[in-house]
Design a protein around this motif. Structure first.
Motif, PDB file in Angstrom:
ATOM      1  N   GLU A 127       1.358  -6.010   6.330  1.00 56.97           N
ATOM      2  CA  GLU A 127       2.363  -7.073   6.235  1.00 56.97           C
ATOM      3  C   GLU A 127       2.736  -7.289   4.769  1.00 56.97           C
ATOM      4  OE1 GLU A 127       0.912 -10.563   8.265  1.00 56.97           O
ATOM      5  OE2 GLU A 127       0.032  -9.298   9.831  1.00 56.97           O
ATOM      6  N   ILE A 128       4.014  -7.080   4.475  1.00 53.55           N
ATOM      7  CA  ILE A 128       4.486  -7.274   3.104  1.00 53.55           C
ATOM      8  C   ILE A 128       5.524  -8.387   3.071  1.00 53.55           C
ATOM      9  CG2 ILE A 128       4.026  -4.883   2.445  1.00 53.55           C
ATOM     10  CD1 ILE A 128       7.075  -4.386   2.569  1.00 53.55           C
ATOM     11  N   LEU A 167       7.942  -2.183  -6.368  1.00 49.79           N
ATOM     12  CA  LEU A 167       6.885  -3.168  -6.288  1.00 49.79           C
ATOM     13  C   LEU A 167       6.774  -3.689  -4.864  1.00 49.79           C
ATOM     14  CD1 LEU A 167       5.461  -5.302  -8.691  1.00 49.79           C
ATOM     15  CD2 LEU A 167       6.751  -6.773  -7.181  1.00 49.79           C
ATOM     16  N   LEU A 168       5.562  -3.756  -4.356  1.00 52.20           N
ATOM     17  CA  LEU A 168       5.291  -4.379  -3.065  1.00 52.20           C
ATOM     18  C   LEU A 168       4.734  -5.767  -3.327  1.00 52.20           C
ATOM     19  CD1 LEU A 168       3.435  -1.529  -1.140  1.00 52.20           C
ATOM     20  CD2 LEU A 168       5.664  -2.473  -0.560  1.00 52.20           C
ATOM     21  N   ALA A 169       5.315  -6.775  -2.698  1.00 54.31           N
ATOM     22  CA  ALA A 169       4.799  -8.146  -2.795  1.00 54.31           C
ATOM     23  C   ALA A 169       4.255  -8.547  -1.428  1.00 54.31           C
ATOM     24  CB  ALA A 169       5.905  -9.101  -3.227  1.00 54.31           C
ATOM     25  N   PHE A 170       3.271  -9.409  -1.437  1.00 53.78           N
ATOM     26  CA  PHE A 170       2.544  -9.759  -0.215  1.00 53.78           C
ATOM     27  C   PHE A 170       2.447 -11.266  -0.029  1.00 53.78           C
ATOM     28  CE2 PHE A 170       1.051  -5.792  -1.966  1.00 53.78           C
ATOM     29  CZ  PHE A 170       1.042  -4.945  -0.874  1.00 53.78           C
ATOM     30  N   ASP A 171       2.171 -11.680   1.212  1.00 52.51           N
ATOM     31  CA  ASP A 171       1.930 -13.092   1.499  1.00 52.51           C
ATOM     32  C   ASP A 171       0.445 -13.414   1.499  1.00 52.51           C
ATOM     33  OD1 ASP A 171       4.485 -14.163   1.648  1.00 52.51           O
ATOM     34  OD2 ASP A 171       4.758 -13.500   3.709  1.00 52.51           O
ATOM     35  N   SER A 172      -0.402 -12.384   1.555  1.00 52.41           N
ATOM     36  CA  SER A 172      -1.841 -12.653   1.549  1.00 52.41           C
ATOM     37  C   SER A 172      -2.572 -11.629   0.697  1.00 52.41           C
ATOM     38  CB  SER A 172      -2.405 -12.647   2.970  1.00 52.41           C
ATOM     39  OG  SER A 172      -2.586 -11.322   3.430  1.00 52.41           O
ATOM     40  N   THR A 173      -3.620 -12.095   0.056  1.00 51.88           N
ATOM     41  CA  THR A 173      -4.452 -11.220  -0.769  1.00 51.88           C
ATOM     42  C   THR A 173      -5.086 -10.135   0.087  1.00 51.88           C
ATOM     43  OG1 THR A 173      -4.887 -13.078  -2.236  1.00 51.88           O
ATOM     44  CG2 THR A 173      -6.377 -11.196  -2.406  1.00 51.88           C
ATOM     45  N   GLN A 174      -5.446 -10.493   1.304  1.00 54.11           N
ATOM     46  CA  GLN A 174      -6.065  -9.523   2.220  1.00 54.11           C
ATOM     47  C   GLN A 174      -5.145  -8.312   2.432  1.00 54.11           C
ATOM     48  OE1 GLN A 174      -6.827 -11.042   6.150  1.00 54.11           O
ATOM     49  NE2 GLN A 174      -7.865  -9.193   6.814  1.00 54.11           N
ATOM     50  N   GLN A 175      -3.860  -8.560   2.658  1.00 56.06           N
ATOM     51  CA  GLN A 175      -2.911  -7.462   2.869  1.00 56.06           C
ATOM     52  C   GLN A 175      -2.701  -6.656   1.585  1.00 56.06           C
ATOM     53  OE1 GLN A 175      -1.518  -6.442   5.895  1.00 56.06           O
ATOM     54  NE2 GLN A 175      -2.982  -7.922   6.695  1.00 56.06           N
ATOM     55  N   ALA A 188      -0.717 -13.810  -5.253  1.00 63.30           N
ATOM     56  CA  ALA A 188      -0.552 -13.603  -6.695  1.00 63.30           C
ATOM     57  C   ALA A 188      -0.631 -12.131  -7.088  1.00 63.30           C
ATOM     58  CB  ALA A 188      -1.607 -14.400  -7.444  1.00 63.30           C
ATOM     59  N   LEU A 189      -0.985 -11.255  -6.124  1.00 68.44           N
ATOM     60  CA  LEU A 189      -1.117  -9.833  -6.422  1.00 68.44           C
ATOM     61  C   LEU A 189       0.043  -9.027  -5.838  1.00 68.44           C
ATOM     62  CD1 LEU A 189      -4.890  -9.271  -5.584  1.00 68.44           C
ATOM     63  CD2 LEU A 189      -3.874  -9.477  -7.852  1.00 68.44           C
ATOM     64  N   SER A 190       0.500  -8.068  -6.603  1.00 70.35           N
ATOM     65  CA  SER A 190       1.510  -7.118  -6.140  1.00 70.35           C
ATOM     66  C   SER A 190       1.043  -5.713  -6.501  1.00 70.35           C
ATOM     67  CB  SER A 190       2.860  -7.393  -6.800  1.00 70.35           C
ATOM     68  OG  SER A 190       3.419  -8.584  -6.308  1.00 70.35           O
ATOM     69  N   LEU A 250      -4.928  -6.147  -0.818  1.00 74.32           N
ATOM     70  CA  LEU A 250      -6.112  -5.311  -1.026  1.00 74.32           C
ATOM     71  C   LEU A 250      -6.181  -4.178  -0.011  1.00 74.32           C
ATOM     72  CD1 LEU A 250      -8.704  -8.085  -1.916  1.00 74.32           C
ATOM     73  CD2 LEU A 250      -7.454  -6.569  -3.472  1.00 74.32           C
ATOM     74  N   ARG A 251      -5.735  -4.453   1.202  1.00 73.33           N
ATOM     75  CA  ARG A 251      -5.688  -3.414   2.235  1.00 73.33           C
ATOM     76  C   ARG A 251      -4.697  -2.316   1.830  1.00 73.33           C
ATOM     77  NH1 ARG A 251      -2.873  -3.632   7.473  1.00 73.33           N
ATOM     78  NH2 ARG A 251      -3.673  -1.861   8.629  1.00 73.33           N
ATOM     79  N   ALA A 252      -3.518  -2.725   1.368  1.00 73.11           N
ATOM     80  CA  ALA A 252      -2.515  -1.753   0.926  1.00 73.11           C
ATOM     81  C   ALA A 252      -3.039  -0.960  -0.261  1.00 73.11           C
ATOM     82  CB  ALA A 252      -1.216  -2.466   0.562  1.00 73.11           C
ATOM     83  N   GLU A 253      -3.720  -1.625  -1.186  1.00 70.62           N
ATOM     84  CA  GLU A 253      -4.296  -0.929  -2.344  1.00 70.62           C
ATOM     85  C   GLU A 253      -5.235   0.185  -1.874  1.00 70.62           C
ATOM     86  OE1 GLU A 253      -6.937  -1.924  -6.317  1.00 70.62           O
ATOM     87  OE2 GLU A 253      -7.252  -3.115  -4.507  1.00 70.62           O
ATOM     88  N   MET A 254      -6.101  -0.140  -0.928  1.00 71.47           N
ATOM     89  CA  MET A 254      -7.062   0.840  -0.425  1.00 71.47           C
ATOM     90  C   MET A 254      -6.344   2.019   0.242  1.00 71.47           C
ATOM     91  SD  MET A 254      -9.806   0.397   2.648  1.00 71.47           S
ATOM     92  CE  MET A 254      -8.422   0.355   3.792  1.00 71.47           C
ATOM     93  N   LEU A 255      -5.369   1.731   1.097  1.00 69.02           N
ATOM     94  CA  LEU A 255      -4.646   2.783   1.816  1.00 69.02           C
ATOM     95  C   LEU A 255      -3.876   3.693   0.868  1.00 69.02           C
ATOM     96  CD1 LEU A 255      -3.301   0.599   4.757  1.00 69.02           C
ATOM     97  CD2 LEU A 255      -4.948   2.477   4.977  1.00 69.02           C
ATOM     98  N   LEU A 256      -3.215   3.109  -0.129  1.00 72.77           N
ATOM     99  CA  LEU A 256      -2.406   3.902  -1.059  1.00 72.77           C
ATOM    100  C   LEU A 256      -3.280   4.722  -1.995  1.00 72.77           C
ATOM    101  CD1 LEU A 256       0.418   1.311  -1.803  1.00 72.77           C
ATOM    102  CD2 LEU A 256       0.462   3.224  -0.203  1.00 72.77           C
ATOM    103  N   GLU A 257      -4.397   4.148  -2.430  1.00 71.87           N
ATOM    104  CA  GLU A 257      -5.321   4.924  -3.269  1.00 71.87           C
ATOM    105  C   GLU A 257      -5.915   6.086  -2.472  1.00 71.87           C
ATOM    106  OE1 GLU A 257      -8.066   2.060  -4.902  1.00 71.87           O
ATOM    107  OE2 GLU A 257      -6.806   1.794  -6.677  1.00 71.87           O
ATOM    108  N   TYR A 258      -6.221   5.852  -1.210  1.00 74.67           N
ATOM    109  CA  TYR A 258      -6.760   6.907  -0.347  1.00 74.67           C
ATOM    110  C   TYR A 258      -5.757   8.056  -0.207  1.00 74.67           C
ATOM    111  CZ  TYR A 258      -8.907   9.163   3.689  1.00 74.67           C
ATOM    112  OH  TYR A 258      -9.493  10.079   4.532  1.00 74.67           O
TER     113      TYR A 258
END
Length: 81
Positions: free
Chosen positions: A65-66, A5-13, A42-44, A15-23
């Motif tokens: 940034e994670i 599981l990747l946890a983040f400090d910001s929603t922006q990061q 709140a998202l991981s 969503l960015r990670a989601e896009m990169l990993l899906e790509y």
């Protein structure tokens, strides 16, 4: 199957990670951050253990940034990075 599981400090990061990993065609699950993990977002992202090295490479090369990288265990989550 083991998961990480990747946890983040910001929603922006997150969503960015989601896009990169899906790509990169990594099967991920965007999920609420578990209560035992303190993070500013709140998202991981949960992903299969088999993709760990690819995920690490993408996170580092794209400077995402994670808050931390966690392994899912029987008792919850254990931080590994």
């Amino acid at each position: 199957m083991d998961f990480f599981l990747l946890a983040f400090d910001s929603t922006q990061q997150a969503l960015r990670a989601e896009m990169l990993l899906e790509y990169a065609d990594i099967e991920i699950d965007l999920c609420p951050t578990p209560k035992e993990i303190t993070a500013g977002c709140a998202l991981s992202i949960e992903f299969p253990a088999a993709d760990l090295e690819t995920v690490r490479r993408i996170i580092e090369s794209e400077k995402v940034e994670i808050r931390g990288l966690f392994e899912r265990t029987q008792d919850g989550y254990e931080q590994i990075q």
